[in-house]
Design an enzyme around this catalytic site. Structure first.
Site, PDB file in Angstrom:
ATOM      1  N   VAL A  91      -7.685   1.099   5.873  1.00  0.00           N
ATOM      2  CA  VAL A  91      -7.527   1.554   4.495  1.00  0.00           C
ATOM      3  C   VAL A  91      -6.047   1.840   4.277  1.00  0.00           C
ATOM      4  CG1 VAL A  91      -8.134   3.290   2.776  1.00  0.00           C
ATOM      5  CG2 VAL A  91      -9.831   2.551   4.461  1.00  0.00           C
ATOM      6  N   CYS A  92      -5.418   1.063   3.405  1.00  0.00           N
ATOM      7  CA  CYS A  92      -3.977   1.182   3.176  1.00  0.00           C
ATOM      8  C   CYS A  92      -3.699   2.130   2.014  1.00  0.00           C
ATOM      9  CB  CYS A  92      -3.369  -0.191   2.888  1.00  0.00           C
ATOM     10  SG  CYS A  92      -3.404  -1.288   4.311  1.00  0.00           S
TER      11      CYS A  92
END
Length: 446
Positions: A91-92
């Protein structure tokens, strides 16, 4: 208590108490540092009413350092649901330190579990293509075409992976649509066992009941998504790879809304059959004098007595003297659009109540924005009293009678009624006429 554990416990408690219908969190009692979270996709996006799960791992330096967050709804690492949510679960986000951000966007101890979830939820927009860093420099018109095609495949996979696959696994539905692992009464009602199972050997599925109940809420919306998809794409049409998708970080596949519709209908049948099976399991539980049976019998008697004391016009009885099936006769509130109505409502309780919440259905048809086409009501029992059956009855009645509810698309369970209720003044008048007509019909059907 360790300060990080205290902070995590406090945040979990606060999230579980609030009434946010799109976020849920849970952890095993023995492992508060490992948290599961569920985000329900926002309305009017390709993620609409999808069930997206994430795993949080909190270190001892929390909250000075952010937790590790992994997306687990990835179809086994084959679905990249967003430019910032990778197929491998990464998850960026700048607040997680997994993506470069502007000054002031980095993690701080003032942030927490809820702020991370809201940040992830904000990625689930109506145009997720714009989350790609190079979006600002994208070219027209090919980029517009990519945006549309990206939305189309996310909408399809949201339905197929996050909703259908999840519910099929919960219900044990095979590829042929048959339930292959039915739950028996023996497995369920023995809550007085002397030997407790080791938690580590039991699958931790804290959102199973929530997703089942929400599926019943949003079933018609899922079917509407199928219909929209059929109008836009053809079965067998392959997904288009986006410029930012790599060979191992993409979303490949083909559209097949006809198949998704078949599977949705099979899930609905299985859920209805499961609910009906509770009555049979309940009679067996009653015969075995289980804790849940005794508890529900006592609660039923208390509710009946409270109705008498308060002179409420509503009536409550058991179906076939079964404490797991309650029948409420609801009398419409005087001086409202419900005045004169007489509605029969069935409350089905699981032998695992309150771990599994009751499933409720209006057997008398009512045109109401909080009641689905099949009679399933959208209601919110008090979070700290879900083991109290009376709380569920009161919450259903409150949902029916609330005259000025706040607008909330997460309560979209009857598409036509919801649209009219929140539409123009003429739409609202049409809604009131339709509601009154159903109230009058309820008396004629007696």
């Amino acid at each position: 208590m360790d300060q990080s554990v205290f902070r995590i416990t406090k945040e979990l408690s606060e999230l579980q108490k609030n009434s946010d219908l799109s976020l849920a969190v849970a952890c095993r009692d023995i492992d508060v540092r490992n948290v599961k979270a569920l985000i329900i996709g926002p309305h009017e996006t390709p993620y609409e009413f999808g069930f997206f799960e994430f795993a949080f791992k909190f270190g001892k330096e929390y909250p000075r350092k952010s937790p590790q967050v992994t997306a687990t709804t990835t179809n086994g690492g084959r679905c990249r649901f967003n430019p910032n949510i990778y197929a491998n679960g990464r998850v960026c986000l700048s607040i997680l330190g997994t993506w470069r951000g502007e000054r002031g966007e980095e993690w701080s101890a003032a942030q927490g579990l809820e702020s991370i979830l809201l940040s992830i939820q904000s990625l689930m927009s109506s145009n997720p293509y714009e989350n790609e860093p190079g979006f600002e420099d994208a070219n027209e018109p090919s980029d517009k075409k990519n945006q549309k095609e990206y939305v189309q495949k996310i909408r399809h996979e949201t339905l197929r992976v996050s909703v259908i696959q999840r519910l099929e696994e919960y219900l044990g539905i095979g590829v042929d649509g048959q339930v292959t692992t039915p739950i028996t009464a023996k497995d369920n009602y023995d809550l007085d066992m002397d030997v407790l199972e080791d938690e580590s050997t039991v699958p931790f599925e804290p959102f199973k009941d929530l997703c089942k109940r929400r599926f019943l809420w949003y079933y018609d919306s899922y079917l509407a998504t199928v219909q929209k998809g059929k109008e836009e794409v053809k079965d067998g049409q392959p997904f288009v790879r986006m410029p930012f998708e790599g060979s191992s970080n993409t979303m490949e596949g083909k559209f097949n809304y006809t198949e998704l519709e078949r599977r949705l209908r099979n899930i609905k049948k299985a859920l209805d059959a499961e609910t009906e099976s509770w009555a049979t399991q309940g009679l067996e539980a009653k015969a075995n004098d289980t804790t849940v049976s005794v508890n529900l019998t006592r609660q039923y008697e208390q509710v009946v007595e409270s109705f008498k004391r308060s002179d409420t016009p509503h009536n409550l009885e058991l179906l076939d003297n079964n404490p797991f099936v309650w029948l409420l006769t609801y009398f419409g509130k005087p001086m409202t659009n419900l005045d004169g109505g007489l509605f029969r409502v069935k409350f089905s309780f699981s032998p695992r109540f309150p771990e599994e919440q009751p499933r409720i259905k209006f057997e008398t048809r009512m045109f109401h924005h909080r009641i689905s086409l099949d009679g399933t009501p959208c209601y919110f029992p008090a979070t700290n009293r879900r083991e109290d059956a009376k709380t569920h009855i009161e919450a259903v009645i409150e949902a029916l009678e609330e005259e000025q509810p706040p607008y909330d698309p997460r309560t979209l369970v009857h598409l036509e009624a919801f649209k009219l209720f929140w539409g123009s003044p003429d739409d609202r008048r049409m809604y009131n006429r339709r509601l009154r007509r159903s109230v009058q019909q309820s008396m004629e059907d007696l």
